[in-house]
Design an enzyme around this catalytic site. Sequence first.
Site, mmCIF file in Angstrom:
data_model
loop_
_atom_site.group_PDB
_atom_site.id
_atom_site.type_symbol
_atom_site.label_atom_id
_atom_site.label_comp_id
_atom_site.label_asym_id
_atom_site.label_seq_id
_atom_site.Cartn_x
_atom_site.Cartn_y
_atom_site.Cartn_z
ATOM 1 N N GLU A 1 -13.251 10.097 -17.286
ATOM 2 C CA GLU A 1 -14.570 9.945 -16.644
ATOM 3 C C GLU A 1 -15.666 10.422 -17.578
ATOM 4 O O GLU A 1 -16.557 11.169 -17.189
ATOM 5 C CB GLU A 1 -14.601 10.742 -15.327
ATOM 6 C CG GLU A 1 -13.399 10.490 -14.445
ATOM 7 C CD GLU A 1 -13.474 11.191 -13.092
ATOM 8 O OE1 GLU A 1 -14.168 12.207 -12.973
ATOM 9 O OE2 GLU A 1 -12.847 10.685 -12.141
ATOM 10 N N CYS B 1 -15.897 12.541 -4.050
ATOM 11 C CA CYS B 1 -17.174 13.142 -4.450
ATOM 12 C C CYS B 1 -18.341 12.171 -4.326
ATOM 13 O O CYS B 1 -19.460 12.573 -4.001
ATOM 14 C CB CYS B 1 -17.084 13.628 -5.893
ATOM 15 S SG CYS B 1 -16.380 12.412 -7.029
HETATM 16 ZN ZN LIG Z 1 -18.103 11.090 -7.768
#
Ligand SMILES: [Zn+2]
Length: 645
Positions: free
Chosen positions: A325, A416
Amino acid sequence: MISPAAIALALAGCAREAPPESGALDYPYRPVPFTGVRLADVFWAPRIETNRTVTVPYCFRKCEETGRIDNFAKAGGLMEGDFVGLRYNDSDVFKVIEGAAYSLAVHPDPELDAYLDVLIAKISAAQEPDGYLYTARTIGRGDDRERIGRERWSYLITSHELYNVGHLYEAAVAHYRATGKRTLLDVALKNADLIARTFGPGGIRDVPGHEEIEIGLVKLYRVTGERAYLETAKFFIDERGNPERHTMEHPKRGRWYMQDHLPVKQQTEAVGHAVRAGYLYAGVADVAALTGEPGYLEALERIWESVVGRRMYLTGGVGAHRTGERFGEDYELPNDTAYAETCAAIANALWQYRMFLLTGEAKYIDVLERILYNGFLSGVSLSGDRFFYPNPLAADGKTKFNQGHATRAPWFRTSCCPVNVVRTMPSIPGYVYAVRGDELYVNLFGQGEARVELAGAPLVVRQRTRYPWDGDVEIEVDPGARRELTVLVRIPGWARNRPVPTDLYRYVGEAPGEPEIRVNGSPLGAGLDRGYVRIRREWAPGDRISLRLPMPVRLVAAHEAVEADRGRLAIERGPLVYCVEGIDNSGRVDDIRVSRAARFSTEHRPELLGGVTVIRWDGHTAVPYHAWSNRGQGPMAVWLPEDGS
Ligand SMILES: [Zn+2]
């Protein structure tokens, strides 16, 4: 989220606590809090309402269904059972509370208020006597144990112990501001006191593997005036990259992954996990503003050049790599495998806004606007209950790029992003205006009304516009009685032939006409001050600024070094990036080309995708990027091969 709104609220003063004195160092530019700005526009207002009526209750329900809320009850001894889910799941609940509190602040809702009371009682029960709050460890039985470390704080690189409570602090401040209740704030302060006495030069010298607590500690400082919170935030920033510290290495990645490779003041590039990086930079900006310490802003400006000049997607998204990420190399911006996590766009937006608050430069708002209308907004469906985690700029309609889905998904194991949308959407009105002294900054455009405190006197500002669907904006400045003031109106980069304030992207083809601005019908000169038209005069009730931003369809080319976009063009109109979807183009997008000579037409379709302006040429149709994948699974592309290249 945050901040801008909560910061301003804190600045507005609060009798119940003792915020820092009014003369204390702070951001020179202050946001007008979202509670003072009512948007009644065609674009954001319906989305903020959907967030309130759908996304907030939906995310609470998902938190219940997935055991996230029960984890607090279990840790508090209110029910039996093992920890369920992942070690950072506490933070999801905190983020929904934060978003719910922002909704509550502008829209009274006794049912929601009561729901929060019950939920906060469980969170309070889960807190250990000394203030520690981390249900994964307190419950002590669950699947996520090897990532939390044997004891408290022993494995910060992956435990997210400090990340979680950063979101607790933000939620607590939001809830306190919205309701006046101290219930969650007291939990947060007790925890922050523990953190402040545990970490620091005389205590544990370590840093969170996932930043975020820095932002939260600053918010607690703003509410309480307690310097230990600000000092602890500063410690976490200054300790980062300390070569003397023997941090446990990340099992798969080096210290660069969590921006721990160099002292922050020496960092020059955005590296590592893109969400962590964005939260760090936002936290550094806060601490820079509140301490005035030299070196931070210079570092942030260098890092900003690396992000906005070489590592950002046209949508404002960041994070080129799905694995980790994380940011890629300079100009490494693949489209179909782009990560561009929704949270990374949000973290980038938080940082960009703080850069404006530090400097007063409109270029940061240009990037913020690009993120909000594109790379952030794509993260949530029009219905408010389907989400993207990554936000690629191309899709084949089959690859399951979205955590196992080829389209928007109802939830994720690591969720998230949905809960970050919940707190960001209601904060958007807080980005529209800012003030400094007797200067009002009009940063974003959207119909509605704002009540502003300017140089000690109230001012009402009303916008009438259909932005972003057309570029005509009428701004009424009503000071009540005649008064000399300065109004600064941002002329967006997209209207000045600059899609971004760097050379990463450029418009091709003929530039449209110049923006026009008039006051009570009289034209003003075109001189700009840091991206703003500056209007100083004696204002009287009924005075009007008329802004006309020509909004033709534009073609964008990327810097030659961006291999993925070479020989390709993207389509934009105003602040919106467009894309082609299969559903509008006989099921296929891979044969759609565009030429610099294309003759575009536009049509506003109120019945389509909540009301969008579509762009057509040569039998093809493009829709705003943020609205893609609202009609099922299918292919999509932003960057189209250029005919004749
Ligand atoms: Zn996220």
